[in-house]
Scaffold this motif. Structure first.
Motif, PDB file in Angstrom:
ATOM      1  N   GLU A   1       4.495 -53.360  57.214  1.00  0.00           N
ATOM      2  CA  GLU A   1       5.466 -54.105  56.624  1.00  0.00           C
ATOM      3  C   GLU A   1       6.074 -55.036  57.532  1.00  0.00           C
ATOM      4  O   GLU A   1       7.609 -54.740  57.432  1.00  0.00           O
TER       5      GLU A   1
ATOM      6  N   PRO B   1       6.786 -59.214  58.084  1.00  0.00           N
ATOM      7  CA  PRO B   1       6.360 -60.565  57.320  1.00  0.00           C
ATOM      8  C   PRO B   1       5.180 -61.223  58.532  1.00  0.00           C
ATOM      9  O   PRO B   1       4.327 -61.698  58.081  1.00  0.00           O
TER      10      PRO B   1
ATOM     11  N   ARG C   1       1.872 -59.448  58.316  1.00  0.00           N
ATOM     12  CA  ARG C   1       1.322 -59.744  56.879  1.00  0.00           C
ATOM     13  C   ARG C   1       0.620 -61.271  56.968  1.00  0.00           C
ATOM     14  O   ARG C   1      -0.381 -61.283  56.565  1.00  0.00           O
TER      15      ARG C   1
ATOM     16  N   GLU D   1       4.746 -62.622  46.398  1.00  0.00           N
ATOM     17  CA  GLU D   1       5.130 -62.057  47.719  1.00  0.00           C
ATOM     18  C   GLU D   1       4.588 -60.615  47.988  1.00  0.00           C
ATOM     19  O   GLU D   1       4.636 -59.825  46.927  1.00  0.00           O
TER      20      GLU D   1
ATOM     21  N   LYS E   1       4.345 -57.086  50.358  1.00  0.00           N
ATOM     22  CA  LYS E   1       4.990 -56.221  51.522  1.00  0.00           C
ATOM     23  C   LYS E   1       4.106 -56.227  52.691  1.00  0.00           C
ATOM     24  O   LYS E   1       4.539 -56.303  53.893  1.00  0.00           O
ATOM     25  N   SER E   2       2.849 -56.199  52.434  1.00  0.00           N
ATOM     26  CA  SER E   2       1.796 -55.825  53.605  1.00  0.00           C
ATOM     27  C   SER E   2       0.425 -56.448  53.242  1.00  0.00           C
ATOM     28  O   SER E   2       0.153 -56.687  52.065  1.00  0.00           O
TER      29      SER E   2
ATOM     30  N   ASP F   1      -0.965 -54.257  50.481  1.00  0.00           N
ATOM     31  CA  ASP F   1      -0.151 -54.711  49.158  1.00  0.00           C
ATOM     32  C   ASP F   1      -0.981 -55.784  48.776  1.00  0.00           C
ATOM     33  O   ASP F   1      -1.294 -55.798  47.409  1.00  0.00           O
TER      34      ASP F   1
END
Length: 289
Positions: free
Chosen positions: A40, A42, A45, A67, A69-70, A73
């Motif tokens: 996690e 940014p 990601r 948006e 988190k990862s 996700d």
């Protein structure tokens, strides 16, 4: 030509595609991807999703949130409510997932096909002689999820989940190039056999098959993620009632679901090899009373 165009051109070369996606340490890379995708951060990601877009037709416009988190996700994203309604006709068995329709048709005694001319057996796929008898001379359809697709899968009809079996295996790629080159591929990969009894009485079996980068299958009704690292029971007796369209779980990347029914089920008009289908759309028609 754009970077994406160059990548697409290269990966369409069968020898290179097979080399890049199979002649590598598949299990180690899959374990690494499972760890990496959950970071996690940014920067990681955003970079990962950007790379993913280069290699796929990733479309996040239907996602419930904007948006993530990862990378994980994003892989397992939910869609906005109402985007995959299940066909309301009680005679229809709906597609459990988004996918590209692969091989489908009548099971010849206990033989079915991963592509034309490449047979495999129900016993090799399911590992259960009793379950084989339920689907002898029945119907099968293969749904391939590409990496950019919505990865969650749903109950194709009202019914009851009776048993889940985890079968450990390899993580070959499941794209058409690999299906032409690896015999009995679906029978070699990590997979889960979900035995279901429809409310109308017929047996229906779902077989989510894992693949490279995606050897994890999450099942909500067991509250468990099944993968190569799973220890303990591999057979899970269930008595879980489901309604058509209920979310059952997800893949942690694209892969394949094989749907098996008994005889006398008919394929719906839109079921054509190579066609795209969405979760909830008509797949099979149940036999009349």
């Amino acid at each position: 030509m754009t970077i994406r165009g160059v990548i697409s051109s290269l990966t369409q070369q069968e020898d290179l595609n097979f080399l890049l996606t199979n002649r590598i340490p598949r299990a180690a890379l899959t374990r690494f991807m499972g760890w990496f995708s959950k970071i996690e951060n940014p920067l990681i990601r955003d970079f990962s999703i950007a790379i993913w877009r280069l290699f796929s037709d990733l479309d996040l416009s239907e996602a419930k949130k904007s948006e993530f988190k990862s990378l994980h996700d994003c892989f397992t994203r939910e869609l906005r409510p109402g985007l995959r309604p299940a066909d309301p006709d009680p005679a229809i068995v709906a597609s459990p997932s988004d996918g590209i329709i692969g091989a489908f048709g009548r099971i010849a005694d206990t033989a079915l096909f991963q592509i034309k001319g490449a047979p495999y057996s129900l016993l090799d796929l399911l590992g259960d002689p009793t379950l084989v008898e339920r689907h002898r001379n029945g119907r099968f359809v293969t749904l391939r999820l590409t990496s950019g697709m919505y990865h969650r899968f749903h109950a194709p009809d009202d019914g009851r989940i009776e048993m889940v079996t985890l079968i450990h295996g390899d993580v070959w790629n499941v794209n058409p190039i690999a299906l032409k080159r690896v015999e009995r591929l679906f029978c070699k990969n990590e997979r889960v056999v979900i035995q279901t009894r429809l409310a109308s009485g017929e047996a229906l079996t779902l077989v989510p098959v894992a693949a490279i980068l995606v050897a994890s299958i999450r099942l909500h009704f067991l509250d468990v993620t099944l993968n190569a690292q799973s220890r303990g029971p591999v057979v899970f007796p269930c008595a879980t009632g489901v309604r058509k369209g209920d979310e059952l779980g997800w893949f942690e990347h694209g892969s394949t679901i094989i749907v098996l029914t008994p005889d006398r089920f008919e394929f719906c008009d839109g079921v054509v090899e190579g066609a795209r289908i969405r979760a909830g759309e008509p797949l099979l028609r149940k036999p009349s009373a």
